[in-house]
Design an enzyme around this catalytic site. Structure first.
Site, PDB file in Angstrom:
ATOM      1  N   ASP A 285      62.848  -2.182 112.014  1.00  0.00           N
ATOM      2  CA  ASP A 285      62.424  -3.504 112.507  1.00  0.00           C
ATOM      3  C   ASP A 285      61.254  -4.008 111.653  1.00  0.00           C
ATOM      4  OD1 ASP A 285      60.834  -1.572 114.993  1.00  0.00           O
ATOM      5  OD2 ASP A 285      59.731  -2.824 113.571  1.00  0.00           O
TER       6      ASP A 285
ATOM      7  N   HIS B  31      63.495   4.207 105.723  1.00  0.00           N
ATOM      8  CA  HIS B  31      64.889   4.201 106.185  1.00  0.00           C
ATOM      9  C   HIS B  31      65.512   2.807 106.132  1.00  0.00           C
ATOM     10  CE1 HIS B  31      64.105   8.153 108.605  1.00  0.00           C
ATOM     11  NE2 HIS B  31      64.232   8.366 107.330  1.00  0.00           N
TER      12      HIS B  31
ATOM     13  N   CYS C  34      74.203  -5.586  98.812  1.00  0.00           N
ATOM     14  CA  CYS C  34      75.538  -5.785  98.241  1.00  0.00           C
ATOM     15  C   CYS C  34      75.927  -4.554  97.434  1.00  0.00           C
ATOM     16  CB  CYS C  34      75.566  -7.019  97.330  1.00  0.00           C
ATOM     17  SG  CYS C  34      77.188  -7.254  96.568  1.00  0.00           S
TER      18      CYS C  34
ATOM     19  N   CYS D  52      78.243 -12.196  99.255  1.00  0.00           N
ATOM     20  CA  CYS D  52      76.895 -11.875  98.764  1.00  0.00           C
ATOM     21  C   CYS D  52      76.298 -13.134  98.148  1.00  0.00           C
ATOM     22  CB  CYS D  52      76.969 -10.776  97.713  1.00  0.00           C
ATOM     23  SG  CYS D  52      75.468 -10.596  96.733  1.00  0.00           S
TER      24      CYS D  52
ATOM     25  N   THR E 154      56.863   9.336 117.011  1.00  0.00           N
ATOM     26  CA  THR E 154      58.066   9.932 116.437  1.00  0.00           C
ATOM     27  C   THR E 154      58.292  11.332 116.982  1.00  0.00           C
ATOM     28  OG1 THR E 154      59.265  10.471 114.404  1.00  0.00           O
ATOM     29  CG2 THR E 154      56.861  10.764 114.364  1.00  0.00           C
ATOM     30  N   SER E 155      59.551  11.696 117.192  1.00  0.00           N
ATOM     31  CA  SER E 155      59.911  12.984 117.803  1.00  0.00           C
ATOM     32  C   SER E 155      59.927  14.113 116.779  1.00  0.00           C
ATOM     33  CB  SER E 155      61.305  12.866 118.425  1.00  0.00           C
ATOM     34  OG  SER E 155      62.251  12.512 117.405  1.00  0.00           O
TER      35      SER E 155
ATOM     36  N   ASN F 101      51.367  10.333 120.450  1.00  0.00           N
ATOM     37  CA  ASN F 101      52.752  10.252 120.917  1.00  0.00           C
ATOM     38  C   ASN F 101      52.785  10.387 122.434  1.00  0.00           C
ATOM     39  OD1 ASN F 101      55.321   9.999 119.491  1.00  0.00           O
ATOM     40  ND2 ASN F 101      55.898  11.863 120.577  1.00  0.00           N
ATOM     41  N   LEU F 102      53.863   9.865 123.039  1.00  0.00           N
ATOM     42  CA  LEU F 102      53.970   9.949 124.507  1.00  0.00           C
ATOM     43  C   LEU F 102      54.008  11.407 124.945  1.00  0.00           C
ATOM     44  CD1 LEU F 102      54.158   7.651 126.546  1.00  0.00           C
ATOM     45  CD2 LEU F 102      56.664   7.828 126.467  1.00  0.00           C
TER      46      LEU F 102
ATOM     47  N   ALA G 198      51.558   4.334 122.851  1.00  0.00           N
ATOM     48  CA  ALA G 198      50.973   3.862 121.583  1.00  0.00           C
ATOM     49  C   ALA G 198      50.074   2.650 121.802  1.00  0.00           C
ATOM     50  CB  ALA G 198      52.103   3.517 120.608  1.00  0.00           C
TER      51      ALA G 198
HETATM   52  C1  BV8 Z   1      68.605  13.284 103.740  1.00  0.00           C
HETATM   53  C2  BV8 Z   1      68.047   4.323 109.850  1.00  0.00           C
HETATM   54  C3  BV8 Z   1      68.888  14.319 101.580  1.00  0.00           C
HETATM   55  C4  BV8 Z   1      69.323   3.932 110.487  1.00  0.00           C
HETATM   56  C5  BV8 Z   1      67.682   6.723 110.298  1.00  0.00           C
HETATM   57  C6  BV8 Z   1      66.687  19.608 107.246  1.00  0.00           C
HETATM   58  C7  BV8 Z   1      66.923  20.234 108.425  1.00  0.00           C
HETATM   59  C8  BV8 Z   1      67.924  19.707 109.288  1.00  0.00           C
HETATM   60  C9  BV8 Z   1      68.639  18.544 108.993  1.00  0.00           C
HETATM   61  C10 BV8 Z   1      68.383  17.929 107.820  1.00  0.00           C
HETATM   62  C11 BV8 Z   1      67.429  18.461 106.946  1.00  0.00           C
HETATM   63  N1  BV8 Z   1      67.380  17.647 105.882  1.00  0.00           N
HETATM   64  C12 BV8 Z   1      68.285  16.634 106.043  1.00  0.00           C
HETATM   65  C13 BV8 Z   1      68.909  16.778 107.232  1.00  0.00           C
HETATM   66  C14 BV8 Z   1      69.934  15.912 107.756  1.00  0.00           C
HETATM   67  C15 BV8 Z   1      69.360  14.666 108.443  1.00  0.00           C
HETATM   68  C16 BV8 Z   1      68.551  15.074 109.633  1.00  0.00           C
HETATM   69  O1  BV8 Z   1      67.346  15.139 109.611  1.00  0.00           O
HETATM   70  N2  BV8 Z   1      69.305  15.299 110.726  1.00  0.00           N
HETATM   71  C17 BV8 Z   1      68.617  15.627 111.999  1.00  0.00           C
HETATM   72  C18 BV8 Z   1      69.260  14.814 113.098  1.00  0.00           C
HETATM   73  C19 BV8 Z   1      68.676  17.091 112.266  1.00  0.00           C
HETATM   74  N3  BV8 Z   1      68.545  13.854 107.542  1.00  0.00           N
HETATM   75  C20 BV8 Z   1      69.199  12.968 106.728  1.00  0.00           C
HETATM   76  O2  BV8 Z   1      70.399  12.830 106.675  1.00  0.00           O
HETATM   77  C21 BV8 Z   1      68.292  12.116 105.833  1.00  0.00           C
HETATM   78  N4  BV8 Z   1      68.744  12.164 104.466  1.00  0.00           N
HETATM   79  O3  BV8 Z   1      68.144  14.293 104.189  1.00  0.00           O
HETATM   80  O4  BV8 Z   1      69.029  13.130 102.430  1.00  0.00           O
HETATM   81  C22 BV8 Z   1      67.425  14.417 101.168  1.00  0.00           C
HETATM   82  C23 BV8 Z   1      66.637  15.504 101.525  1.00  0.00           C
HETATM   83  C24 BV8 Z   1      65.317  15.593 101.044  1.00  0.00           C
HETATM   84  C25 BV8 Z   1      64.725  14.595 100.298  1.00  0.00           C
HETATM   85  C26 BV8 Z   1      65.529  13.527 100.015  1.00  0.00           C
HETATM   86  C27 BV8 Z   1      66.855  13.436 100.464  1.00  0.00           C
HETATM   87  C28 BV8 Z   1      68.356  10.627 106.231  1.00  0.00           C
HETATM   88  C29 BV8 Z   1      67.783  10.425 107.592  1.00  0.00           C
HETATM   89  C30 BV8 Z   1      67.652   8.925 107.890  1.00  0.00           C
HETATM   90  C31 BV8 Z   1      68.722   8.444 108.862  1.00  0.00           C
HETATM   91  N5  BV8 Z   1      68.451   7.063 109.272  1.00  0.00           N
HETATM   92  N6  BV8 Z   1      67.416   5.407 110.609  1.00  0.00           N
HETATM   93  C32 BV8 Z   1      69.150   3.396 111.889  1.00  0.00           C
HETATM   94  O5  BV8 Z   1      68.018   3.150 112.313  1.00  0.00           O
HETATM   95  O6  BV8 Z   1      70.210   3.194 112.499  1.00  0.00           O
HETATM   96  S1  BV8 Z   1      66.956   7.977 111.236  1.00  0.00           S
HETATM   97  C33 BV8 Z   1      66.423   7.194 112.702  1.00  0.00           C
HETATM   98  O7  BV8 Z   1      66.342   8.232 113.647  1.00  0.00           O
HETATM   99  C34 BV8 Z   1      65.030   6.611 112.632  1.00  0.00           C
HETATM  100  O8  BV8 Z   1      64.785   5.942 111.427  1.00  0.00           O
HETATM  101  C35 BV8 Z   1      64.153   7.849 112.807  1.00  0.00           C
HETATM  102  O9  BV8 Z   1      63.965   8.482 111.582  1.00  0.00           O
HETATM  103  C36 BV8 Z   1      65.012   8.724 113.682  1.00  0.00           C
HETATM  104  C37 BV8 Z   1      64.594   8.569 115.100  1.00  0.00           C
HETATM  105  O10 BV8 Z   1      63.462   9.305 115.263  1.00  0.00           O
HETATM  106  P1  BV8 Z   1      62.166   8.646 115.969  1.00  0.00           P
HETATM  107  O11 BV8 Z   1      61.812   7.379 115.279  1.00  0.00           O
HETATM  108  O12 BV8 Z   1      61.190   9.732 116.056  1.00  0.00           O
HETATM  109  O13 BV8 Z   1      62.721   8.222 117.430  1.00  0.00           O
HETATM  110  P2  BV8 Z   1      63.062   9.185 118.667  1.00  0.00           P
HETATM  111  O14 BV8 Z   1      63.756   8.338 119.658  1.00  0.00           O
HETATM  112  O15 BV8 Z   1      63.702  10.443 118.194  1.00  0.00           O
HETATM  113  O16 BV8 Z   1      61.600   9.611 119.236  1.00  0.00           O
HETATM  114  C38 BV8 Z   1      60.743   8.611 119.719  1.00  0.00           C
HETATM  115  C39 BV8 Z   1      59.416   9.324 119.994  1.00  0.00           C
HETATM  116  O17 BV8 Z   1      58.481   8.338 120.441  1.00  0.00           O
HETATM  117  C40 BV8 Z   1      59.515  10.394 121.090  1.00  0.00           C
HETATM  118  O18 BV8 Z   1      58.785  11.547 120.680  1.00  0.00           O
HETATM  119  C41 BV8 Z   1      58.842   9.728 122.308  1.00  0.00           C
HETATM  120  O19 BV8 Z   1      58.108  10.653 123.078  1.00  0.00           O
HETATM  121  C42 BV8 Z   1      57.868   8.768 121.629  1.00  0.00           C
HETATM  122  N7  BV8 Z   1      57.598   7.562 122.423  1.00  0.00           N
HETATM  123  C43 BV8 Z   1      58.481   6.839 123.180  1.00  0.00           C
HETATM  124  N8  BV8 Z   1      57.846   5.753 123.722  1.00  0.00           N
HETATM  125  C44 BV8 Z   1      56.542   5.811 123.281  1.00  0.00           C
HETATM  126  C45 BV8 Z   1      56.399   6.958 122.433  1.00  0.00           C
HETATM  127  N9  BV8 Z   1      55.230   7.294 121.843  1.00  0.00           N
HETATM  128  C46 BV8 Z   1      54.154   6.459 122.086  1.00  0.00           C
HETATM  129  N10 BV8 Z   1      54.235   5.331 122.877  1.00  0.00           N
HETATM  130  C47 BV8 Z   1      55.390   4.989 123.488  1.00  0.00           C
HETATM  131  N11 BV8 Z   1      55.436   3.912 124.261  1.00  0.00           N
END
Ligand code: BV8
Length: 236
Positions: free
Chosen positions: A97, A112, A120, A139, A179-180, A204-205, A222
């Site tokens: 966003d 991200h 494109c 495009c 972030t989680s 974080n929450l 936050a």
């Molecule tokens: C990659 C865009 C190679 C799209 C997103 C190592 C180990 C295991 C797995 C992997 C690994 N390396 C790579 C992987 C695979 C994968 C991965 O991590 N999988 C996970 C699920 C296990 N990673 C990838 O594929 C990445 N690419 O690795 O390429 C590489 C490696 C190294 C170097 C270069 C390249 C690509 C990942 C990106 C994917 N795209 N977003 C879209 O938005 O649709 S990820 C998307 O999900 C977000 O961008 C963000 O990153 C993630 C969500 O996480 P959060 O933002 O933390 O949100 P979440 O809901 O989980 O948590 C919210 C938190 O806020 C909570 O803790 C909550 O308590 C807190 N909260 C809530 N309300 C509040 C609050 N805090 C304060 N105040 C509040 N009010």
């Protein structure tokens, strides 16, 4: 937390939690995005190849939604810090966003991608985009009907990793907000910062999956934690 007065270079990592109080769904919470959709159905290149309509509709829905939301006091506090901090500062966001920028922050890096850009895959141009992509519009640069959301899907390499790694290596302070710590390589940055001598703080929450890498962790919304922390930092 190390003495605030010898902190010059700051890296701030933000996630969905910083936009939650603006009404933007987080991913892993109750009723969050990943409860409504399977990641592998909507946020991977394989999903886009298999069912582009499903993926484009998913992002059209989210692109439209963020344009009805407003930055909250956490975004505003970070924008104030960005404006007043004399040292190095980089806000590395996982969020797609534009609320950091709409609050006035400038030193922002979207690792991200961004909802409000269309990419494109024919001519590699990124174009500002507020409308939909489901009808496969041409495009603006080359006319090809090859636009996709400019977001990093799972399995794709995040953007500007070299700039991020360089900033983390220089950081005196690494702060993670809303972030989680579930998604890599973003979730690995705190360890890198800690191992290169930076002080580390989590706002974080609830405690994140990487909470053990933080010198200090504060729990709460936050909208309360971030303005308080920014006041503290700017008053030293
Ligand atoms: C990659 C865009 C190679 C799209 C997103 C190592 C180990 C295991 C797995 C992997 C690994 N390396 C790579 C992987 C695979 C994968 C991965 O991590 N999988 C996970 C699920 C296990 N990673 C990838 O594929 C990445 N690419 O690795 O390429 C590489 C490696 C190294 C170097 C270069 C390249 C690509 C990942 C990106 C994917 N795209 N977003 C879209 O938005 O649709 S990820 C998307 O999900 C977000 O961008 C963000 O990153 C993630 C969500 O996480 P959060 O933002 O933390 O949100 P979440 O809901 O989980 O948590 C919210 C938190 O806020 C909570 O803790 C909550 O308590 C807190 N909260 C809530 N309300 C509040 C609050 N805090 C304060 N105040 C509040 N009010």
């Amino acid at each position: 937390m190390a003495a605030m007065n010898n902190i010059r270079n700051i890296v701030i990592l933000t996630g969905a939690g910083v936009s939650a109080e603006s009404g933007i769904d987080t991913f892993r919470s109750e009723g969050g995005l990943w409860e409504q959709h399977r990641v592998e159905d909507v946020a991977t290149p394989e999903a886009f190849a298999r069912d582009p309509e499903l993926v484009l509709r998913f992002y059209d829905m989210r692109r439209e939604a963020i344009q009805t939301k407003q930055p909250n006091s956490a975004h505003e506090a970070l924008a104030r810090l960005d404006a007043e901090w004399p040292g190095e500062l980089l806000i590395v966001t996982q969020n797609v966003d534009d609320l950091h920028e709409r609050a006035g922050a400038r030193r922002v890096l979207h690792m991200h991608g961004e909802h409000l850009l269309a990419w494109c895959t024919a001519c590699d141009t990124r174009s500002p985009w507020t409308g939909t992509l489901i009808d496969r519009p041409p495009c603006p640069a080359c006319g090809a009907r090859a636009l996709r959301p400019d977001v990093v899907w799972f399995g794709e390499v995040p953007y500007r990793m070299d700039e991020i790694m360089a900033a983390v290596a220089q950081a005196d302070l690494f702060v993670s907000i809303g972030t989680s710590g579930a998604v890599y390589p973003a979730a690995g940055l705190v360890r890198m910062a800690s191992e290169s001598g930076a002080a580390t703080l989590e706002l974080n929450l609830e405690r994140s999956q990487g909470t053990r890498w933080f010198d200090e962790a504060r729990q709460g919304p936050a909208s309360e934690l971030v303005p308080a922390w920014v006041d503290e930092l700017l008053s030293t």
